[in-house]
Design an enzyme around this catalytic site. Structure first.
Site, PDB file in Angstrom:
ATOM      1  N   ASP A  83       0.683  -0.869   0.107  1.00 36.24           N
ATOM      2  CA  ASP A  83       0.323   0.086  -0.387  1.00 36.24           C
ATOM      3  C   ASP A  83       1.342   1.295   0.213  1.00 36.24           C
ATOM      4  OD1 ASP A  83      -1.978   1.949  -0.323  1.00 36.24           O
ATOM      5  OD2 ASP A  83      -3.159   0.879   1.614  1.00 36.24           O
TER       6      ASP A  83
HETATM    7  C1  BGC Z   1      -4.922   2.841  -0.023  1.00 37.79           C
HETATM    8  C2  BGC Z   1      -4.735   2.161  -1.173  1.00 37.79           C
HETATM    9  C3  BGC Z   1      -4.992   3.114  -2.702  1.00 37.79           C
HETATM   10  C4  BGC Z   1      -2.932   3.977  -2.444  1.00 37.79           C
HETATM   11  C5  BGC Z   1      -3.415   4.354  -3.571  1.00 37.79           C
HETATM   12  C6  BGC Z   1      -3.798   4.558  -0.305  1.00 37.79           C
HETATM   13  O1  BGC Z   1      -3.624   5.378   0.519  1.00 37.79           O
HETATM   14  O2  BGC Z   1      -4.951   2.713   0.993  1.00 37.79           O
HETATM   15  O3  BGC Z   1      -6.210   1.951  -0.932  1.00 37.79           O
HETATM   16  O4  BGC Z   1      -4.988   2.463  -3.407  1.00 37.79           O
HETATM   17  O5  BGC Z   1      -3.438   4.370  -1.220  1.00 37.79           O
HETATM   18  O6  BGC Z   1      -4.064   5.689  -4.197  1.00 37.79           O
END
Ligand code: BGC
Length: 743
Positions: free
Chosen positions: A243
């Site tokens: 993540d």
């Molecule tokens: C989120 C993810 C997301 C990623 C990219 C993170 O803050 O938890 O679900 O895919 O950002 O935007």
């Protein structure tokens, strides 16, 4: 989705090795971390492109600048806005899940993406989790059976699904640091099954490591989760992507099965798996072999996506904003709406009898697609309920809209984007470790205090403005032929990065609804929201219709259901408790706190908890009414070779309208050797029937459907014995029962 032949796989592995041999350490390292906010590094010299990723679960997110969280400002990145996973789950229809995956994959490919950061399949542990709207259910079986076709649909477009967030990303509070203590059985029976199905049944090409810690280790550096379970037990050979900002320690991330580090910072060379890792390798403290393993996994995914290799010319090119995508989105929206209550046949409304319709509530006219966090969408369009009603009724009917309640405005400012801010309070230490700048508890508490102060300020503003708005609404509904209330939540509340503080309707809606119901007993109460709310006035309302964020055609589907063109067939994929105090997380206090939480309820989350405690929820798991009526009859069992149990029963539409029933099959062990939930969903079938018609449903329960996880043998075990089979229209409305004897 085709699975690769053994011969093909061998060929691919050979090509991977040959590419790897040609690569320098720098080139390999460039591949395993972000080179821009949404793209990894490639090796141009060898024809290896960077991997283009994009959020998210409700459609392909708009383009951002490569090194700043500022929208690129393009006019070609509007897309189809899909129903949220919570809406999709309410259809209980794997076919719709496949279609939605197909639309998402096609749009991602159409926008030139390789990996779409979806679906979100975390188990809903508490109704207060801010991201529940992005997730499917509190039940692992329902989640798994919908996630699998969804992923297949995406990947049929030569785009990888990135199944997230592995694992137990159950709260947003302190999401980057919270440590969740979870016992092995709960992980195996509740939090793992949908991910396991994603890997083994859907052949997901990538998985996203969650932000949180599980049992002491961050998920992106968690050997137990990534090496032992994901790769070891489940045989995953695709790519694990972090993540964004989920990697904290270089050596730990390097030495476990994480393949690609993504983050929210623009200093790409300073990512843990960039220069800091190179240093460690140069010093001989980490072996280059760990980098090779990561590159292999990434290349394998790239071959599967036909980004490189012999099949490159046949890669699908996708498409976005097509009329058939919108049609499929509409069908899903229609199937997702849930009729929670309908007394005196208050619904459907007869459009021919309405000369004046009054619509009360901001969600009638609210645009939801552009909010929620990383699931936000720049939608091609979004038909809100008010527009849906007006389009349906045409100009011959007067439709009066009043806001009813005040919603304090929150502007998006991109100079100060929430996504970069979401890692605020964390900074890089010289050791390459992300730590809080002023100590973990303090910084978080300060942030939380600020948020609560802001909420209090907003509440005062709401109270002040509501006086006039309430009066206006109460006056407006008096002479209407019909009144529809459209309230609920929005993405100021259902949002990434923060959990809800309670389960109440915001903006004093309870008071407004009570007041309106006093004047208009027949007011149809409808909601749009991403998670359950308390409905203290619910005995007084005749009809309650619930919609999750249902995509660009929400308003069209809404009007068709309100006026009876379509029979509502959605059912709850999560329990709607009476009050938050009834939930297990309210009782044990192990939710929404920082530092560490213990999932001490074990398996007893959602209906498993309400069942065991004999607490009646407001609306139970699996509940959803219809304009027609269904009967169930003739339950039979047959033991098949190998011990599987085949059951059959008949569902009949005895009402006056075409409709679909979701028949649910629960298994309740009798005299189990160890403590087990009273009953668990094991299968279901959605049956569409014309009036007067019936269908015989056949469902096979496999031996593993009766299993539990045995912590002594570290394996699933099915005990011989008697099991009660319960077939019903919800987890409480059981229509047929029988006992199956397992040899
Ligand atoms: C989120 C993810 C997301 C990623 C990219 C993170 O803050 O938890 O679900 O895919 O950002 O935007």
């Amino acid at each position: 989705m085709k699975t690769e032949s053994k011969k093909n796989q061998k060929k691919t592995e050979k090509e991977i090795e040959s590419l790897l041999k040609k690569m320098t350490l720098d080139e390999k390292i460039s591949m395993i971390h972000g080179a821009s906010l949404f793209r990894s590094g490639g090796v141009e010299r060898l024809g290896i492109p960077g991997i283009e990723t994009s959020d998210g679960p409700m459609g392909v997110r708009e383009e951002f600048m490569s090194d700043r969280w500022v929208p690129a400002g393009n006019n070609d990145d509007r897309v189809s806005y899909l129903p949220s996973n919570s809406a999709l789950a309410s259809t209980w229809n794997p076919y719709r899940a496949y279609e939605m995956g197909k639309v998402l994959g096609a749009e991602a490919r159409g926008r030139g993406k390789d990996v779409i950061l979806a679906p979100g399949i975390n188990i809903k542990r508490s109704p207060l989790c801010g991201r529940n709207f992005e997730y499917m259910s509190e039940d692992p079986k329902l989640t798994a059976t919908l996630a699998v076709p969804f992923i297949k649909g995406i990947q049929d477009n030569d785009v990888a699904a990135c199944v997230k967030h592995f694992t137990a990303n159950v709260q947003e509070t302190d999401r980057l640091m919270v440590d969740e203590e979870i016992d092995e059985r709960t992980l195996q029976e509740l939090y793992f099954p949908a991910f396991k199905a994603a890997v083994q049944e859907a052949n997901a090409y990538s998985v996203m490591g969650a932000y949180n810690k599980v049992n002491g280790y961050h998920c992106c550096e968690n050997k137990k989760l990534l090496d032992d379970v994901l790769r070891g037990e489940w045989g995953f050979d695709g790519a694990v992507i972090s993540d964004w900002g989920g990697v904290h320690l270089t050596r730990e991330a390097a030495e476990c099965s994480l393949d690609l580090e993504m983050s929210v910072f623009p200093d790409f060379d300073e990512y843990m798996l960039a220069n800091p890792l190179k240093e460690l390798i140069k010093k001989g403290e980490v072996s280059e072999e760990v980098v090779n393993a990561k590159v292999r996994n990434l290349l394998r995914m790239m071959f599967r996506l036909k980004m490189i290799g012999r099949e490159k010319a046949s890669r699908r090119s996708g498409s976005y904003n097509t009329p058939d995508h919108r049609q499929m989105i509409l069908r899903t929206a229609e199937e997702s709406m849930i009729l929670l209550k309908n007394e005196k046949q208050a619904l459907p409304l007869n459009a021919f009898r309405i000369k004046k319709l009054v619509v009360v509530g901001q969600n009638a006219a609210w645009i939801h697609s552009d909010g929620g966090g990383s699931a936000e969408i720049k939608a091609l369009y979004e038909i809100c309920p008010l527009m849906g009603l007006k389009c349906y009724l045409g100009g011959g009917t007067q439709v009066k809209y009043v806001k009813g309640y005040h919603v304090p405005e929150k502007r998006k400012t991109f100079d100060h984007n929430w996504q970069a801010d979401s890692l605020d309070g964390l900074e890089r230490s010289t050791a390459g470790i992300l730590t809080r700048d002023d100590g973990a508890p303090k910084s978080h508490r300060a942030e939380e205090d600020e948020r609560l102060a802001q909420l209090a300020k907003e509440a005062a503003e709401v109270h002040e403005k509501n006086k006039a708005l309430f009066a206006e609404a109460i006056e407006a509904v008096k002479d209407a032929d019909a009144v529809i209330y459209v309230g609920g939540l929005n993405h100021y509340i259902d949002s990434e990065g923060a959990d809800r503080t309670d389960m109440k309707l915001p903006y004093e809606q309870d008071e407004l609804i009570e007041a309106l119901l006093k004047v208009r007993k027949d007011m149809i109460v409808t909601f749009i929201g991403g998670s359950p709310v308390e409905m203290p006035w619910r005995d007084k309302a005749q009809a309650i219709l619930w919609s999750y964020y249902a995509g660009m055609e929400t308003g069209t589907a809404f009007a068709r259901i309100i006026f009876g063109d379509i029979d509502p067939s959605g059912k709850l994929a999560e329990t709607f408790p009476n009050v938050y105090g009834d939930c297990v997380t309210a009782k044990n206090g192990q939710f929404g706190v920082q530092g560490s939480i213990r999932l001490e309820e074990g398996l007893y989350c959602g209906y498993r908890y309400f069942d065991r405690q004999r607490i009646a929820p407001a609306f139970c798991f699996g509940h959803g009414l219809s304009y027609t009526r269904f009967t169930y009859s003739g339950l039979t069992f047959k033991t098949e070779k190998g011990g599987d149990i085949k059951l059959t029963f008949t569902v009949k539409n005895v009402g006056k309208m075409v409709g679909a029933e979701i028949a649910q099959v629960y298994v309740a062990p009798i005299g189990a050797k160890i403590d087990r939930p009273d009953k668990e969903l094991k299968s279901y079938a959605k049956v569409e029937l014309a009036p007067g018609k019936s269908r015989k449903v056949a469902i096979t329960l496999k031996r593993e459907d009766f299993a539990y996880y045995d912590e002594n043998s570290h394996d699933f075990v099915t005990d011989a014995g008697d099991y009660e089979i319960l077939v019903g229209a919800s987890c409480e409305d059981i229509r047929l029962k029988g006992i199956a004897a397992l040899a």
